[in-house]
Write an enzyme that holds these catalytic residues in place. Structure first.
Site, PDB file in Angstrom:
ATOM      1  N   GLU A  48       0.825  -1.215   0.000  1.00 50.55           N
ATOM      2  CA  GLU A  48       0.000   0.000   0.000  1.00 50.55           C
ATOM      3  C   GLU A  48       0.854   1.257   0.000  1.00 50.55           C
ATOM      4  OE1 GLU A  48      -2.714   0.407   3.283  1.00 50.55           O
ATOM      5  OE2 GLU A  48      -3.545   2.268   2.478  1.00 50.55           O
ATOM      6  N   ASP A  85      -0.686  -4.968   3.153  1.00 48.84           N
ATOM      7  CA  ASP A  85      -1.217  -3.775   3.814  1.00 48.84           C
ATOM      8  C   ASP A  85      -0.636  -3.771   5.219  1.00 48.84           C
ATOM      9  OD1 ASP A  85      -4.536  -2.259   4.106  1.00 48.84           O
ATOM     10  OD2 ASP A  85      -2.590  -1.722   4.973  1.00 48.84           O
ATOM     11  N   ILE A 100      -0.812  -1.738   7.823  1.00 48.72           N
ATOM     12  CA  ILE A 100      -1.846  -1.514   8.844  1.00 48.72           C
ATOM     13  C   ILE A 100      -3.163  -1.302   8.115  1.00 48.72           C
ATOM     14  CG2 ILE A 100      -2.655  -0.165  10.810  1.00 48.72           C
ATOM     15  CD1 ILE A 100       0.148   0.893  11.254  1.00 48.72           C
ATOM     16  N   ASP A 101      -4.002  -2.324   8.104  1.00 45.22           N
ATOM     17  CA  ASP A 101      -5.326  -2.158   7.517  1.00 45.22           C
ATOM     18  C   ASP A 101      -6.225  -1.646   8.634  1.00 45.22           C
ATOM     19  OD1 ASP A 101      -7.148  -2.454   5.283  1.00 45.22           O
ATOM     20  OD2 ASP A 101      -8.143  -3.920   6.551  1.00 45.22           O
ATOM     21  N   THR A 112      -5.911   2.137   9.276  1.00 46.63           N
ATOM     22  CA  THR A 112      -5.018   3.198   9.772  1.00 46.63           C
ATOM     23  C   THR A 112      -5.773   4.268  10.542  1.00 46.63           C
ATOM     24  OG1 THR A 112      -3.423   2.848   7.971  1.00 46.63           O
ATOM     25  CG2 THR A 112      -3.387   4.987   9.053  1.00 46.63           C
ATOM     26  N   ASP A 130      -6.111  -4.362   0.683  1.00 45.48           N
ATOM     27  CA  ASP A 130      -7.064  -4.445   1.798  1.00 45.48           C
ATOM     28  C   ASP A 130      -7.707  -5.819   1.895  1.00 45.48           C
ATOM     29  OD1 ASP A 130      -8.190  -1.134   0.940  1.00 45.48           O
ATOM     30  OD2 ASP A 130      -6.854  -1.688   2.580  1.00 45.48           O
TER      31      ASP A 130
HETATM   32  C1  LIP Z   1      -8.881   0.925   4.973  1.00 43.49           C
HETATM   33  C2  LIP Z   1      -9.844  -0.197   4.697  1.00 43.49           C
HETATM   34  C3  LIP Z   1     -11.226   0.193   5.170  1.00 43.49           C
HETATM   35  C4  LIP Z   1     -11.684   1.398   4.434  1.00 43.49           C
HETATM   36  C5  LIP Z   1     -10.711   2.520   4.614  1.00 43.49           C
HETATM   37  C6  LIP Z   1      -9.287   2.148   4.245  1.00 43.49           C
HETATM   38  P1  LIP Z   1      -6.270   1.258   5.179  1.00 43.49           P
HETATM   39  O1  LIP Z   1      -7.593   0.526   4.581  1.00 43.49           O
HETATM   40  O2  LIP Z   1      -9.460  -1.366   5.362  1.00 43.49           O
HETATM   41  O3  LIP Z   1     -12.138  -0.857   4.926  1.00 43.49           O
HETATM   42  O4  LIP Z   1     -12.934   1.776   4.911  1.00 43.49           O
HETATM   43  O5  LIP Z   1     -11.109   3.599   3.800  1.00 43.49           O
HETATM   44  O6  LIP Z   1      -9.216   1.901   2.862  1.00 43.49           O
HETATM   45  O7  LIP Z   1      -6.124   2.512   4.389  1.00 43.49           O
HETATM   46  O8  LIP Z   1      -6.491   1.551   6.624  1.00 43.49           O
HETATM   47  O9  LIP Z   1      -5.141   0.305   4.910  1.00 43.49           O
END
Ligand code: LIP
Length: 289
Positions: A69, A89, A91-92, A94, A219
């Site tokens: 990412e 990813d 930290i999914d 963030t 993601d």
């Molecule tokens: C997040 C996703 C989440 C979405 C956020 C963002 P990140 O990924 O896991 O579902 O709602 O907009 O995309 O940016 O925290 O890796």
């Protein structure tokens, strides 16, 4: 037929190490930068964790390739080739990390010949490690997991996300989708703020379906195979075959529920991940496709 178990076991080990880095930084003061919108955040920890993961993997498997990412955010291209490729990813969730909302995950998928061989989602605050290897089932902390198998949409808990888009077209489409589902009715709609952990709730049967428009391949690449190996169905929101680069997904307990959701939800235009590194959604992308 190559066996990717060595890569999987290495991936699980470094996902846990990365989760410890995330947890150690959780209480720290965070410098936050913005990416595609005021709600699309990135921190130094996101970047540091991705660098650690890529460094460790490259040291062990120097010929493998990466889709990360934060590497893409820094200008890298999303190119899934036949080469062994780690889709990361760091930290999914963030936004959750910045706010200390206790749901976030290190998500690592591994693909060869454009087919996902395994996925790892480490929900580090919960200390829940979800993983699946193609053809060998899905697991939570080593215990086999299965979807609910629910086939009646009216008896479903559905998980989704509002994502980072804040343009009128995206927001009106997403909120009207939630309205239509609630009117069916479904039992409930939930959002944890992390696509990877959202989808793992479908794999364990805690939720019966997840759908989202606008997320990225990193993601969901890992959690998609986890749902599939848990007996679930993963498809595009238009009902066609799942394409991790399309930025649209439905993951469900059964084909009946997935198909019903595909009939109800509408998508908004999103540039594919592999089409342009500055992937955009909503009104900004209309006319660019
Ligand atoms: C997040 C996703 C989440 C979405 C956020 C963002 P990140 O990924 O896991 O579902 O709602 O907009 O995309 O940016 O925290 O890796």
């Amino acid at each position: 037929m190559p066996d990717w178990t060595e890569c999987l076991n290495f991936g699980i080990s470094i996902a846990k190490q990365a989760g410890e880095v995330v947890l150690a930084a959780l209480q720290d003061q965070k410098d936050v930068d913005l990416k595609s919108s005021p709600a699309d955040l990135v921190t130094e920890t996101d970047q540091r964790v991705e660098n650690i993961l890529i460094f460790e993997i490259r040291k062990r498997f120097p010929h493998h390739r990466f889709i990360g990412e934060e590497s893409v955010a820094a200008g890298g291209r999303v190119q899934l080739t036949d080469c062994p490729t780690w889709i990361i990813d760091p930290i999914d969730g963030t936004v959750n990390f910045v706010h200390r909302f206790p749901f976030m995950a290190v998500s690592i998928a591994f693909a060869v010949n454009k087919q996902t061989e395994f996925g790892i989602v480490y929900s580090c605050v919960e200390d829940k490690l979800f993983h699946a290897q193609r053809g060998r089932g899905a697991f939570l902390n080593g215990e086999a997991v299965h979807t609910s198998g629910q086939e009646d949409i009216n008896r479903c808990v559905v998980v989704t996300e509002i994502g980072a888009e804040r343009d009128h077209l995206s927001l009106s489409t997403m909120t009207s989708n939630i309205f239509r589902l609630l009117k069916l009715p479904v039992h409930g709609v939930r959002a944890l703020g992390t696509a990877a952990v959202d989808m793992c709730q479908v794999a364990t049967g805690g939720a019966d379906a997840y759908y989202h428009i606008g997320m990225h391949c990193w993601d969901i690449a890992a959690s998609a195979i986890i749902v599939q190996e848990a007996g679930g169905v993963v498809m595009d929101t238009d009902g066609s075959s799942f394409d991790m680069m399309s930025r649209r997904v439905i993951a469900a307990s059964s084909l009946a529920v997935a198909s019903h959701i595909a009939q109800v939800v509408q998508a908004f235009p999103c540039r594919r991940d592999d089409d342009d590194p500055s992937s955009t959604c909503g009104a900004e992308s209309v006319g660019k496709l």
